[in-house]
Design a protein around this motif. Sequence first.
Motif, PDB file in Angstrom:
ATOM      1  N   LEU A  67       0.849  -1.182   0.000  1.00 15.48           N
ATOM      2  CA  LEU A  67       0.000   0.000   0.000  1.00 15.48           C
ATOM      3  C   LEU A  67       0.884   1.232   0.000  1.00 15.48           C
ATOM      4  O   LEU A  67       1.756   1.389   0.854  1.00 15.48           O
ATOM      5  CB  LEU A  67      -0.909   0.021   1.235  1.00 15.48           C
ATOM      6  CG  LEU A  67      -1.847   1.219   1.346  1.00 15.48           C
ATOM      7  CD1 LEU A  67      -2.863   1.221   0.201  1.00 15.48           C
ATOM      8  CD2 LEU A  67      -2.569   1.190   2.686  1.00 15.48           C
ATOM      9  N   THR A 106      -8.841   1.633   3.749  1.00 11.55           N
ATOM     10  CA  THR A 106      -7.600   1.843   3.011  1.00 11.55           C
ATOM     11  C   THR A 106      -7.736   2.960   1.995  1.00 11.55           C
ATOM     12  O   THR A 106      -8.698   3.004   1.244  1.00 11.55           O
ATOM     13  CB  THR A 106      -7.223   0.554   2.252  1.00 11.55           C
ATOM     14  OG1 THR A 106      -7.278  -0.542   3.144  1.00 11.55           O
ATOM     15  CG2 THR A 106      -5.848   0.637   1.664  1.00 11.55           C
ATOM     16  N   TYR A 110      -2.860   0.353  -4.025  1.00 13.51           N
ATOM     17  CA  TYR A 110      -2.852  -0.994  -3.446  1.00 13.51           C
ATOM     18  C   TYR A 110      -2.463  -2.037  -4.481  1.00 13.51           C
ATOM     19  O   TYR A 110      -2.967  -2.027  -5.602  1.00 13.51           O
ATOM     20  CB  TYR A 110      -4.240  -1.308  -2.894  1.00 13.51           C
ATOM     21  CG  TYR A 110      -4.415  -2.709  -2.378  1.00 13.51           C
ATOM     22  CD1 TYR A 110      -3.813  -3.112  -1.189  1.00 13.51           C
ATOM     23  CD2 TYR A 110      -5.172  -3.637  -3.071  1.00 13.51           C
ATOM     24  CE1 TYR A 110      -3.982  -4.391  -0.698  1.00 13.51           C
ATOM     25  CE2 TYR A 110      -5.346  -4.920  -2.593  1.00 13.51           C
ATOM     26  CZ  TYR A 110      -4.750  -5.292  -1.409  1.00 13.51           C
ATOM     27  OH  TYR A 110      -4.913  -6.571  -0.935  1.00 13.51           O
TER      28      TYR A 110
END
Length: 134
Positions: A67, A106, A110
């Motif tokens: 990430l 998130t 990614y």
Amino acid sequence: MRTAIIIIIGLAIAAAGCAHIISLPPQVWLTEVEPSGRAAKPPDCDMPVLRHEPLRDYRKVAIVEGLGNVYGSEADVLPAVQRKACETGADAIVVLTSRAQTSEATTGYYINSVAIIYGKENPAAAGTAYKILR
């Protein structure tokens, strides 16, 4: 006095224009699926990146997720994912997901990949012997 205020406002605007976005290095997580039976490779190993599963036999040895910064791209995160995959002794990684995303959990760029070893048999399991008790 009014000139001083205008100068201060002008300096504040100029300083704001020079602000830099602080970019943190990508975070990478590795989850072992099964032992690779291989020694770790150096972090700068030449780890091939596949976009589809290979046609030949292979084993999945680890899930490698990365990430990056919200302003990042695949080019920013993928090298960190490759370095982490080198630790598994893998032959290649298969990228399953690569995208910019924003969700409750998130935000950022990614990558979800799988570290693979070519061949079906796990060498660590192949030498296992079982004794039959009577």
